[in-house]
Scaffold this motif. Structure first.
Motif, short mmCIF file in Angstrom:
data_model
loop_
_atom_site.label_atom_id
_atom_site.label_comp_id
_atom_site.label_asym_id
_atom_site.label_seq_id
_atom_site.Cartn_x
_atom_site.Cartn_y
_atom_site.Cartn_z
N HIS A 68 0.85 -1.19 0.00
CA HIS A 68 0.00 0.00 0.00
C HIS A 68 0.88 1.24 0.00
O HIS A 68 2.10 1.12 0.08
N HIS A 70 1.35 3.89 2.06
CA HIS A 70 1.90 4.58 3.23
C HIS A 70 3.43 4.59 3.19
O HIS A 70 4.05 3.55 2.98
N ASP A 72 5.72 4.59 5.38
CA ASP A 72 6.52 3.71 6.25
C ASP A 72 6.74 2.33 5.63
O ASP A 72 7.52 1.54 6.16
N HIS A 73 6.09 2.05 4.50
CA HIS A 73 6.28 0.75 3.85
C HIS A 73 7.07 0.84 2.53
O HIS A 73 7.34 -0.19 1.92
N ASP A 151 -6.00 0.36 6.36
CA ASP A 151 -5.55 1.48 7.21
C ASP A 151 -5.35 2.76 6.40
O ASP A 151 -5.07 3.81 6.95
N ASP A 170 -1.01 -3.65 5.77
CA ASP A 170 -1.67 -3.12 6.97
C ASP A 170 -3.15 -3.49 7.03
O ASP A 170 -3.91 -2.92 7.81
ZN LIG Z 1 -0.23 1.66 6.50
#
Ligand SMILES: [Zn+2]
Length: 271
Positions: A68, A70, A72-73, A151, A170
């Motif tokens: 996804h 985001h 942080d990934h 998320d 997530d």
């Molecule tokens: Zn996420």
């Protein structure tokens, strides 16, 4: 592999003296020689360690995939590719839309760089579009499955039918507070449907995007995530303030890692 860095913020949950990011997981799916990495970490330092870990596997990294958008990934892709310059970075078109928003100057500065000042690759690599839904690894199929809102918007999981694996991103959390800050009553229902989709794949193992280090990648986390979302939904409807929602959820889930994520969720839906 997973890890949990310190967050620079004045927005602390009641009674807390510091905040950490949820431990993030990154999954290496290996063939005989080649491998595919699913999701990376946030900071350059974390991602250097991740690159070392991949190198130690002795596998030839052919692709990096993001479940996804985001940051942080996927912020670690540039650091990983310093070691593995031939690894392609692929994601579905919808995921790339969210990724571009996360990497935009406004969001990058106000959200990411403020929390991890100077610690993140300032020029995040954006994925190229995955054509179709399959990444091939030595003749086996890794299948990207569209999940809608979990998320965040436009999320996916990666299903490896030959080994019964789902890398859930997530969509599933494993013993870590679930990030519901971007959710509404409708999108929480969408998330429940996403969990139904994962369950319908009948996986033997489900790797959560955020998990307690060392905990088992059991399919049981699908139902646990579903229950957490239902509890949050019910308590959100029955409370007025972020503090009330936070305290009541914490009483129900006292042992999950990172109450800071619960605090963000409570603030997100009560602001
Ligand atoms: Zn996420």
């Amino acid at each position: 592999m997973s890890t949990q860095p310190l967050v620079v913020t004045g927005d602390l949950p009641p009674g807390a003296t510091e905040r950490r990011w949820s431990p993030i997981s990154s999954t290496l799916i290996s063939g005989r020689q080649d491998a595919v990495l699913v999701d990376t970490f946030i900071t350059v330092e974390q991602n250097r360690q991740l690159a070392e870990w991949v190198e130690k596997s002795g596998k030839n990294l052919v692709a990096i995939h993001a479940t996804h958008g985001h940051g942080d990934h996927f912020f670690g892709v540039g650091t990983i590719r310093q070691r593995f310059p031939n690894a392609r970075f692929v994601a579905p078109r919808d995921v790339i839309t969210v990724m571009r928003r996360q990497a935009s100057a406004a969001v990058f500065e106000s959200f990411w760089n403020s929390r991890f000042p100077g610690q993140i690759d300032a020029n995040p690599v954006i994925a190229e579009e995955l054509s179709g839904t399959v990444i091939e690894l030595e003749g086996e199929e890794l299948v990207s499955v569209s999940l809608g809102h979990t998320d965040t918007d436009k999320t996916t999981c990666l299903h490896v039918p030959s080994i019964g694996l789902v890398v859930a991103g997530d969509a599933a959390y494993n013993d870590v507070h679930v990030y519901l800050a971007e959710s509404s009553v409708d999108t929480r229902n969408e998330w429940i449907s996403a969990l139904d989709i994962i369950e319908s794949l009948k996986p033997c193992a489900v790797v959560a995007g955020h998990k307690r280090p060392g905990s088992e990648d059991s399919p049981r986390i699908v139902e646990e995530t579903r229950q957490y979302i239902r509890d949050f939904d019910r308590i959100a409807a029955a409370t007025t303030t972020a503090e009330e929602l936070y305290n009541r959820m914490l009483a129900l889930y006292p042992d999950r890692l990172n109450p800071g994520a619960l605090w963000s969720s409570a603030r997100g839906v009560k602001s």
